[in-house]
Design a protein around this motif. Structure first.
Motif, short mmCIF file in Angstrom:
data_model
loop_
_atom_site.label_atom_id
_atom_site.label_comp_id
_atom_site.label_asym_id
_atom_site.label_seq_id
_atom_site.Cartn_x
_atom_site.Cartn_y
_atom_site.Cartn_z
N GLY A 145 0.87 -1.11 -0.11
CA GLY A 145 -0.22 -0.05 -0.07
C GLY A 145 0.81 1.20 -0.15
O GLY A 145 2.02 1.19 0.12
N THR A 146 0.28 2.53 -0.21
CA THR A 146 0.70 3.66 -0.14
C THR A 146 0.55 4.48 1.00
O THR A 146 -0.68 4.26 1.51
N GLY A 147 1.34 5.24 1.66
CA GLY A 147 0.98 6.03 2.75
C GLY A 147 1.86 7.44 2.73
O GLY A 147 2.58 7.66 1.60
N ASP A 148 1.89 7.98 3.81
CA ASP A 148 2.57 9.31 3.74
C ASP A 148 3.39 9.36 5.02
O ASP A 148 2.80 9.67 6.28
N GLN A 149 4.51 8.70 5.03
CA GLN A 149 5.29 8.79 6.32
C GLN A 149 5.65 10.11 6.84
O GLN A 149 6.29 9.95 8.23
N SER A 150 5.68 11.24 6.19
CA SER A 150 6.09 12.52 7.03
C SER A 150 4.64 12.98 7.43
O SER A 150 4.56 13.53 8.83
N GLY A 151 3.84 13.21 6.51
CA GLY A 151 2.55 13.72 7.23
C GLY A 151 1.77 12.97 8.14
O GLY A 151 0.92 13.60 8.91
N PHE A 152 1.82 11.48 8.09
CA PHE A 152 1.19 10.57 8.89
C PHE A 152 2.11 9.73 9.57
O PHE A 152 1.97 8.59 9.57
N SER A 153 2.96 10.25 10.20
CA SER A 153 4.30 9.61 10.76
C SER A 153 3.91 8.35 11.80
O SER A 153 4.60 7.41 11.92
N ASP A 154 2.75 8.68 12.40
CA ASP A 154 2.46 7.68 13.52
C ASP A 154 1.57 6.59 13.01
O ASP A 154 1.23 5.57 13.83
N THR A 155 1.18 6.84 11.91
CA THR A 155 -0.11 5.85 11.32
C THR A 155 0.35 5.24 10.11
O THR A 155 -0.42 5.13 9.24
N TYR A 156 1.83 5.51 9.66
CA TYR A 156 2.41 5.13 8.16
C TYR A 156 1.71 3.73 7.70
O TYR A 156 2.17 2.83 8.51
N CYS A 157 1.07 3.79 6.85
CA CYS A 157 0.70 2.56 6.17
C CYS A 157 0.15 1.47 7.03
O CYS A 157 0.45 0.41 7.02
N ASP A 158 -0.57 2.05 8.27
CA ASP A 158 -1.36 1.27 9.09
C ASP A 158 -2.25 0.18 8.30
O ASP A 158 -2.44 -0.76 8.73
#
Ligand SMILES: Cc1cc2nc3c(=O)[nH]c(=O)nc-3n(C[C@H](O)[C@H](O)[C@H](O)COP(=O)(O)O)c2cc1C
Length: 161
Positions: free
Chosen positions: A83-96
């Motif tokens: 999957g894709t996510g945003d490791q900077s913008g959503f650092s605590d829930t990255y690719c949950d």
């Protein structure tokens, strides 16, 4: 390798692009979870993709159709998640979402394949992470789209072994 299925949910097209590259490497067409049926979960290698939305939630189409995964008989089957996510913008829930899909698949008896190292990522928390590994392939088209294609290619090689 047997029958391979790639099933994904994508809102803005990022996970869809990845799904196409992955499915293409296995000579199959990817299927949107919005169009999937129970029969689509009968595969020897089931590759499931979801972006992460809200704060650590599955992509919307997965939310609507999660019962397909929750009721699938996956014993003796292999499952891989991406999957894709945003490791900077959503650092605590990255690719949950990867962690959510992987937990549901293993609860149905699947063997999870395709773990990857967290080295090189800057997130601080993820349901997809255990002991320095992601449970699948974590992509980030928001911050490092230039790495996506090579990450996918390496993962495909890993899955084919
Ligand atoms: C409102 C909103 C919430 C998001 N929440 C998360 C999140 O919790 N974790 C994460 O890793 N990415 C999060 N993202 C980033 C998306 O997952 C990312 O843009 C992804 O590439 C979208 O993929 P898609 O086009 O396949 O849906 C969020 C993005 C938006 C706009």
């Amino acid at each position: 390798m047997g029958k391979v299925k790639v099933i994904y949910g994508s809102t803005t097209g990022n996970t869809e692009r990845a799904a196409k590259q992955i499915a293409g490497a296995f000579g199959v067409e990817p299927l949107r979870i919005a169009d999937a049926t129970a029969a689509d979960f009968e595969a020897d290698l089931l590759i499931l993709g979801s972006s992460t939305w809200g704060l650590g939630e599955l992509q919307d189409d997965w939310v609507t159709r999660i019962s397909l995964l929750e009721s699938a008989n996956l014993s003796g089957k292999k499952v891989a998640v991406f999957g894709t996510g945003d490791q900077s913008g959503f650092s605590d829930t990255y690719c949950d979402a990867l962690g959510i899909l992987a937990a549901k698949a293993t609860a149905r008896g699947a063997t999870l394949v395709g773990k990857t190292s967290v080295n090189g990522y800057v997130h601080t928390g993820s349901l997809a992470e255990t002991d320095g590994q992601f449970c699948g392939l974590a992509l980030d088209d928001n911050n490092e789209s230039e790495k996506t294609s090579a990450r996918i290619a390496a993962w495909i090689e890993q899955l084919k072994q």
